[in-house]
Scaffold this motif. Sequence first.
Motif, PDB file in Angstrom:
ATOM      1  N   ALA A  88      -3.398  15.667  33.729  1.00 25.14           N
ATOM      2  CA  ALA A  88      -3.165  16.454  32.297  1.00 25.14           C
ATOM      3  C   ALA A  88      -3.710  15.352  31.066  1.00 25.14           C
ATOM      4  CB  ALA A  88      -2.260  17.356  31.821  1.00 25.14           C
ATOM      5  N   THR A 102       3.494  22.592  36.534  1.00 25.47           N
ATOM      6  CA  THR A 102       3.518  23.835  35.696  1.00 25.47           C
ATOM      7  C   THR A 102       4.318  23.729  35.016  1.00 25.47           C
ATOM      8  OG1 THR A 102       3.630  25.655  36.894  1.00 25.47           O
ATOM      9  CG2 THR A 102       1.445  24.940  36.637  1.00 25.47           C
ATOM     10  N   LEU A 137       4.207  21.955  31.517  1.00 33.20           N
ATOM     11  CA  LEU A 137       3.309  22.250  30.853  1.00 33.20           C
ATOM     12  C   LEU A 137       3.533  23.539  29.731  1.00 33.20           C
ATOM     13  CD1 LEU A 137       0.452  20.768  32.842  1.00 33.20           C
ATOM     14  CD2 LEU A 137       0.855  20.018  30.573  1.00 33.20           C
ATOM     15  N   GLU A 169       3.415  24.162  26.138  1.00 32.04           N
ATOM     16  CA  GLU A 169       2.468  23.052  25.249  1.00 32.04           C
ATOM     17  C   GLU A 169       1.481  23.123  24.558  1.00 32.04           C
ATOM     18  OE1 GLU A 169       3.319  19.551  25.053  1.00 32.04           O
ATOM     19  OE2 GLU A 169       5.473  19.343  25.651  1.00 32.04           O
ATOM     20  N   LYS A 216      -1.878  23.478  23.638  1.00 35.32           N
ATOM     21  CA  LYS A 216      -3.693  23.415  24.815  1.00 35.32           C
ATOM     22  C   LYS A 216      -4.762  23.218  24.663  1.00 35.32           C
ATOM     23  CE  LYS A 216      -3.838  26.215  27.664  1.00 35.32           C
ATOM     24  NZ  LYS A 216      -3.815  27.062  28.756  1.00 35.32           N
ATOM     25  N   ASP A 241     -14.543  23.740  28.857  1.00 37.91           N
ATOM     26  CA  ASP A 241     -14.199  23.772  30.069  1.00 37.91           C
ATOM     27  C   ASP A 241     -14.519  24.456  31.585  1.00 37.91           C
ATOM     28  OD1 ASP A 241     -11.313  23.859  31.164  1.00 37.91           O
ATOM     29  OD2 ASP A 241     -11.469  25.303  31.440  1.00 37.91           O
ATOM     30  N   GLY A 274       0.637  26.627  29.199  1.00 43.04           N
ATOM     31  CA  GLY A 274       0.019  25.774  27.575  1.00 43.04           C
ATOM     32  C   GLY A 274      -0.136  26.725  26.419  1.00 43.04           C
ATOM     33  N   PRO A 312      -2.322  27.529  23.871  1.00 44.90           N
ATOM     34  CA  PRO A 312      -3.980  27.570  23.527  1.00 44.90           C
ATOM     35  C   PRO A 312      -3.591  27.297  21.695  1.00 44.90           C
ATOM     36  CG  PRO A 312      -4.656  29.322  24.781  1.00 44.90           C
ATOM     37  CD  PRO A 312      -2.825  28.819  24.726  1.00 44.90           C
ATOM     38  N   GLY A 324      -2.437  18.201  20.862  1.00 46.87           N
ATOM     39  CA  GLY A 324      -1.951  19.304  22.295  1.00 46.87           C
ATOM     40  C   GLY A 324      -3.040  18.639  23.231  1.00 46.87           C
ATOM     41  N   VAL A 325      -2.243  19.124  24.465  1.00 49.79           N
ATOM     42  CA  VAL A 325      -2.605  17.979  25.645  1.00 49.79           C
ATOM     43  C   VAL A 325      -3.993  19.019  26.047  1.00 49.79           C
ATOM     44  CG1 VAL A 325      -0.302  18.015  26.490  1.00 49.79           C
ATOM     45  CG2 VAL A 325      -1.708  20.362  27.316  1.00 49.79           C
ATOM     46  N   LEU A 326      -4.638  18.486  27.201  1.00 45.69           N
ATOM     47  CA  LEU A 326      -5.902  19.076  27.867  1.00 45.69           C
ATOM     48  C   LEU A 326      -6.250  17.998  29.146  1.00 45.69           C
ATOM     49  CD1 LEU A 326      -8.762  19.425  27.435  1.00 45.69           C
ATOM     50  CD2 LEU A 326      -9.416  17.286  27.466  1.00 45.69           C
ATOM     51  N   ILE A 327      -5.980  19.922  30.440  1.00 50.14           N
ATOM     52  CA  ILE A 327      -7.094  20.143  31.533  1.00 50.14           C
ATOM     53  C   ILE A 327      -8.160  19.751  31.769  1.00 50.14           C
ATOM     54  CG2 ILE A 327      -6.288  21.379  33.090  1.00 50.14           C
ATOM     55  CD1 ILE A 327      -3.646  22.669  32.230  1.00 50.14           C
TER      56      ILE A 327
END
Length: 235
Positions: A77, A93, A96, A99, A101, A107, A116, A118, A138-141
């Motif tokens: 992440a 998980t 997150l 959160e 996302k 992707d 997360g 979206p 946001g976060v990014l996986i």
Amino acid sequence: MPASSLTLGYVPGGTPAKWARIWAERHPDVPLRLRTVAAADAADEVRAGTVDVAVLRLPAETSGLAVIPLYEETTVAVVPTDHILSAADELTTADLAGEPKLLPLDDVVDWADAPGAPVDHRPETTESAVELVATGIGVLIVPQSLARLHHRKDLTYRPIADAPACPVALAVPDGPQSALIEDFIGIVRGRKPGSSRAQTQPTPKRTAREKTLAKQAARAAAGKVARKPGRSRGR
């Protein structure tokens, strides 16, 4: 006429430098041409012949191709350096859940129930998504290699302990391979110089006549040794 070069396609985050170096040592007269390809297009590039081989991410539509698994990447992440999640060495998980996302259109993480929430906007690329992470949206996986590729001083990343791994494979056209492609597969698999599939084939069996002649030659040689005079002990 044999190919004068080999073209290797690789997806963003791929690291073909080691293979390219070994190739140059073993085939100084045959250039290895490197070509970056989008993850969604990598398999098509091999089928179309635009590249001879490709390092791609799985899952992918690989009909008409032979696929050789290479390794699995850790899923991470990406978060701002001052984000509360950056305090942990490893995430889960549960960390997150809820959160915001970012989910870019390119992707590549095959995780249907990824944690997360979206955000409404989907960036075109992972690179664009990374820039938005820096703004706090946001976060990014992503696979770890992509986090490294798009590294920024104001961002960091943490492995997700219970996330699925991101498989990476080598794809080549299905069917008999050219000598150059076989050599490249050997490099990827770690075969030593001079080794080949051909060398691992069993030695052809001798015919009955060849066996008879060999036995006759062995008996004749043994007879010569038996008749050979020894050295005299006297003068």
